[in-house]
Design a protein around this motif. Structure first.
Motif, PDB file in Angstrom:
ATOM      1  N   UNK A  93       0.844  -1.199   0.000  1.00  0.00           N
ATOM      2  CA  UNK A  93       0.000   0.000   0.000  1.00  0.00           C
ATOM      3  C   UNK A  93       0.879   1.248   0.000  1.00  0.00           C
ATOM      4  N   UNK A  94       1.985   1.216   0.753  1.00  0.00           N
ATOM      5  CA  UNK A  94       2.895   2.366   0.788  1.00  0.00           C
ATOM      6  C   UNK A  94       3.520   2.584  -0.587  1.00  0.00           C
ATOM      7  N   UNK A  95       3.930   1.485  -1.239  1.00  0.00           N
ATOM      8  CA  UNK A  95       4.498   1.601  -2.588  1.00  0.00           C
ATOM      9  C   UNK A  95       3.466   2.139  -3.563  1.00  0.00           C
ATOM     10  N   UNK A  96       2.228   1.654  -3.442  1.00  0.00           N
ATOM     11  CA  UNK A  96       1.160   2.135  -4.319  1.00  0.00           C
ATOM     12  C   UNK A  96       0.905   3.621  -4.065  1.00  0.00           C
ATOM     13  N   UNK A  97       0.894   4.014  -2.816  1.00  0.00           N
ATOM     14  CA  UNK A  97       0.688   5.429  -2.482  1.00  0.00           C
ATOM     15  C   UNK A  97       1.832   6.272  -3.052  1.00  0.00           C
ATOM     16  N   UNK A  98       3.066   5.766  -2.956  1.00  0.00           N
ATOM     17  CA  UNK A  98       4.193   6.494  -3.524  1.00  0.00           C
ATOM     18  C   UNK A  98       4.050   6.621  -5.037  1.00  0.00           C
ATOM     19  N   UNK A  99       3.595   5.520  -5.697  1.00  0.00           N
ATOM     20  CA  UNK A  99       3.382   5.582  -7.141  1.00  0.00           C
ATOM     21  C   UNK A  99       2.291   6.597  -7.479  1.00  0.00           C
ATOM     22  N   UNK A 100       1.215   6.617  -6.695  1.00  0.00           N
ATOM     23  CA  UNK A 100       0.119   7.559  -6.937  1.00  0.00           C
ATOM     24  C   UNK A 100       0.609   8.997  -6.773  1.00  0.00           C
ATOM     25  N   UNK A 102       3.719  10.055  -7.084  1.00  0.00           N
ATOM     26  CA  UNK A 102       4.629  10.361  -8.195  1.00  0.00           C
ATOM     27  C   UNK A 102       3.835  10.644  -9.471  1.00  0.00           C
ATOM     28  N   UNK A 103       2.790   9.831  -9.725  1.00  0.00           N
ATOM     29  CA  UNK A 103       1.956  10.052 -10.907  1.00  0.00           C
ATOM     30  C   UNK A 103       1.242  11.401 -10.809  1.00  0.00           C
ATOM     31  N   UNK A 104       0.759  11.733  -9.617  1.00  0.00           N
ATOM     32  CA  UNK A 104       0.084  13.026  -9.429  1.00  0.00           C
ATOM     33  C   UNK A 104       1.059  14.182  -9.665  1.00  0.00           C
TER      34      UNK A 104
END
Length: 186
Positions: A93-100, A102-104
């Motif tokens: 979830x932390x990695x996904x949040x970091x990806x989100x 970064x994408x934002x």
């Protein structure tokens, strides 16, 4: 082991209290009577199998404790498995949040670049439109000035010609204009 220690302490505590009189093996000796009563008591306990019952209860208790320990061990392993699973999920979830995030950031940067490009295009269009308006206004002003200059020049020429022209010259000009118009119309 406990049984042996308990017997040793009992025999040590039942040592002669110097209250007995006479030979040791007589019923008048209180120490001998107490010793016989103790042996009888221990014999009854052995006859009723109290030590085996106590041993069985202790074994049952040991089995219960062992089963509780096994269950606690199993629960601990299960808890560690669940904890590892949650830590893995937390990491995902932390990695996904970091990806989100970064994408934002990338989207925001792209949007800012696009907005900057759009603003530059809009400014260029407005500048071109303003230059066109200025050119049109300049052309209109020049035309107005020319028109006024022509009007003033015609009025001045009219006044000059009117002052210098006589009636015969005016008639000659009128006849020439009629002839000129007649030639152009036919």
């Amino acid at each position: 082991m406990r049984t042996i220690i308990a017997l040793a302490l009992t025999f040590g505590a039942a040592s002669p209290a110097l209250a007995a009189s006479g030979p040791f093996f007589s019923m008048a000796n209180t120490n001998f009577v107490v010793w016989l009563a103790f042996l009888l008591f221990v014999g009854i306990l052995l006859l009723v199998k109290v030590p085996s019952m106590l041993g069985g209860q202790l074994d049952n208790r040991a089995k219960g404790i062992q089963s509780e320990l096994d269950e606690a061990r199993a629960l601990r392993e299960e808890a560690q498995t669940v904890l590892a699973s949650y830590e893995r999920k937390h990491k995902e979830v932390q990695e996904q949040a970091d990806r989100i995030v970064a994408a934002a950031r990338d989207d925001a940067s792209a949007a800012a670049d696009q907005a900057k490009a759009d603003l530059e295009t809009s400014i260029a269009r407005r500048l071109a439109a303003a230059e066109d308006q200025i050119s049109s206004a300049k052309d209109a002003a020049v035309k107005d000035v020319r028109d006024q200059a022509i009007t003033i020049a015609i009025a001045a020429a009219d006044q000059v010609i009117a002052k210098q022209m006589t009636a015969t010259e005016a008639n000659k000009l009128i006849d020439a204009a009629i002839t000129d118009v007649d030639a152009k119309l036919h």
